[in-house]
Design an enzyme around this catalytic site. Structure first.
Site, PDB file in Angstrom:
ATOM      1  N   GLY A  33      26.183  38.354  29.462  1.00  0.00           N
ATOM      2  CA  GLY A  33      26.363  37.892  30.732  1.00  0.00           C
ATOM      3  C   GLY A  33      26.416  39.224  31.771  1.00  0.00           C
ATOM      4  N   SER A  66      22.774  32.190  22.493  1.00  0.00           N
ATOM      5  CA  SER A  66      22.323  33.676  22.689  1.00  0.00           C
ATOM      6  C   SER A  66      22.612  34.462  21.414  1.00  0.00           C
ATOM      7  CB  SER A  66      23.330  34.556  23.732  1.00  0.00           C
ATOM      8  OG  SER A  66      23.140  33.785  24.925  1.00  0.00           O
ATOM      9  N   ARG A  90      45.579  33.479  34.775  1.00  0.00           N
ATOM     10  CA  ARG A  90      46.113  34.586  35.841  1.00  0.00           C
ATOM     11  C   ARG A  90      47.414  34.275  36.260  1.00  0.00           C
ATOM     12  NH1 ARG A  90      40.590  35.028  38.887  1.00  0.00           N
ATOM     13  NH2 ARG A  90      39.306  36.572  37.432  1.00  0.00           N
ATOM     14  N   CYS A 113      38.041  39.724  41.188  1.00  0.00           N
ATOM     15  CA  CYS A 113      37.201  40.925  41.687  1.00  0.00           C
ATOM     16  C   CYS A 113      37.826  41.348  43.182  1.00  0.00           C
ATOM     17  CB  CYS A 113      35.797  40.886  41.381  1.00  0.00           C
ATOM     18  SG  CYS A 113      35.238  39.580  42.104  1.00  0.00           S
ATOM     19  N   SER A 154      26.626  39.216  44.182  1.00  0.00           N
ATOM     20  CA  SER A 154      27.079  39.307  42.718  1.00  0.00           C
ATOM     21  C   SER A 154      28.289  38.669  42.360  1.00  0.00           C
ATOM     22  CB  SER A 154      26.801  40.683  42.163  1.00  0.00           C
ATOM     23  OG  SER A 154      27.740  41.560  42.760  1.00  0.00           O
ATOM     24  N   LYS A 206      43.626  33.396  45.819  1.00  0.00           N
ATOM     25  CA  LYS A 206      43.777  34.178  44.855  1.00  0.00           C
ATOM     26  C   LYS A 206      44.056  35.532  44.998  1.00  0.00           C
ATOM     27  CE  LYS A 206      39.958  32.276  41.952  1.00  0.00           C
ATOM     28  NZ  LYS A 206      38.368  32.515  41.371  1.00  0.00           N
ATOM     29  N   HIS A 258      32.198  44.650  46.733  1.00  0.00           N
ATOM     30  CA  HIS A 258      33.206  44.247  47.708  1.00  0.00           C
ATOM     31  C   HIS A 258      34.028  45.109  48.294  1.00  0.00           C
ATOM     32  CE1 HIS A 258      32.262  40.456  45.534  1.00  0.00           C
ATOM     33  NE2 HIS A 258      33.372  40.303  45.040  1.00  0.00           N
TER      34      HIS A 258
END
Length: 352
Positions: free
Chosen positions: A15, A43, A102, A132, A162, A228, A257
């Site tokens: 990935g 894969s 998380r 992220c 992304s 988050k 970011h």
């Protein structure tokens, strides 16, 4: 002390984050013995290069985790939910990059520069990697919190395409190609929408635009990304009552970011002192000279590991508040690098 280097499994090796992970494993200090590459059945059999060697990708199965000390997961939430407990049962410590665990009380949420000690607090043998957006800011905010005692955080994020995966990147490039040749676009309501046609994973065109939405819809109009930032910051910093308000915005940037932050502390702050403090903090680079036009921007930060911080100012109306702007590569520190750093802390346990 063991002479055997620990065995690592990279799950989701094919990935977007997995690809960055293989690059990171090939360029950081080598602390691993065998590295197994694991992905979905479709894969399996692919050959990928890590540490200069070609390694064949194996299909995920319970047996693939036999003899594995640490397993890094870079897969969707539902895959982690199914397979991380299986890997842990087989004896691996799982470092999971998804959102599956998380906020679970019995799974630590770790950023090595901020709360490295939590890696040992893992009753389920699972450690979580933050989102992220949170990761892009928390290394800097953690350093300021240690010095001044954080009480409130108001955040506006400017998130790269992304963050929505490869489809997000492809959509942005496709839209840019469609609008690049017509210099009248963006001058009439609806003209860009008509020109790009395919929105991809975004609710509005991203080219020539900003979109005040990232994630999925939650209660009272908040997005999952915004919640988050709040919930994960509280957990990482050990501040369950931290007041956080976030607005997440998608911008036409490929990777990295950015966040504009208004942080309030329990004591008065000094901008110069904060600048020095951040400059001496691991994982942080200060780039802050507005007179020379020097401050972090995503295209200068992409592909680098630190959180870059600039525009550091004391609030005009509150001596306890700082305003600052920062950037962090959402695929490196925001995902793969932080996972690798956690795994390296575990590798030390296995070899000491």
């Amino acid at each position: 002390m063991s002479n055997r280097l620990p065995t690592l499994a990279v799950v989701g090796a094919t990935g977007a984050v997995g690809t960055v992970m293989l690059d990171i494993l090939s360029t950081r200090k080598n602390v691993w013995g065998e590295i197994r590459l694991v992905a979905s059945a479709r894969s399996a059999g692919k050959r990928l290069t890590v540490r200069g060697e070609e390694v064949e990708v194996q299909a995920i199965s319970p047996e693939v985790f036999d003899g594995v000390d640490v397993a890094m997961f870079d897969v969707p939430d539902e895959v982690s939910k199914e397979w991380a407990p299986i890997a842990a049962e087989r004896g691996a410590v799982v470092v999971d990059n998804s959102g599956a665990f998380r906020l679970d009380d019995d799974v630590p949420l770790v950023v090595p520069e901020v709360n490295a000690e939590q890696v040992r607090n893992r009753p389920r043998n699972i450690i979580s990697n933050p989102n992220c957006t949170t990761l892009s800011m928390i290394v800097a905010i953690g350093a300021l919190h240690r010095a001044y005692g954080l009480t409130d955080l108001v955040v506006s994020s400017y998130q790269a395409a992304s963050g929505a995966g490869q489809q997000g990147v492809d959509t942005l490039y496709d839209q840019i190609a469609k609008v690049a040749t017509d210099r009248t676009l963006g001058t009439r309501a609806g003209d860009v929408r008509a020109a790009v046609s395919d929105l991809g994973p975004f609710p509005a065109p991203l080219a020539l635009n900003v979109v005040p939405w990232a994630g999925s819809l939650k209660d009272d109009g908040w997005s999952s990304e915004e919640l988050k930032v709040r919930n994960e910051s509280r957990k990482i910093l050990g501040l369950p009552d931290l007041r956080v308000s976030a607005t997440c915005v998608r911008v036409p940037v490929v990777t990295t970011h950015s966040l504009a932050i208004h942080a309030t502390f329990s004591t008065e702050v000094d901008a110069d002192e904060a600048r020095r403090l951040l400059a001496s903090s691991p994982g942080v680079v200060v780039q802050d000279d507005p007179a020379k036009g020097e401050f972090p921007t995503p295209i200068d930060v992409v592909g680098t590991d630190p959180t870059w911080v600039g525009r550091i100012r004391r609030s005009l109306d509150d001596p306890r508040s700082l305003d600052l702007f920062l950037c962090g590569d959402n695929l490196r520190k925001g995902a793969a690098l932080n996972t690798a750093q956690i795994a390296e802390l575990l590798a030390e346990e296995f070899t000491s």
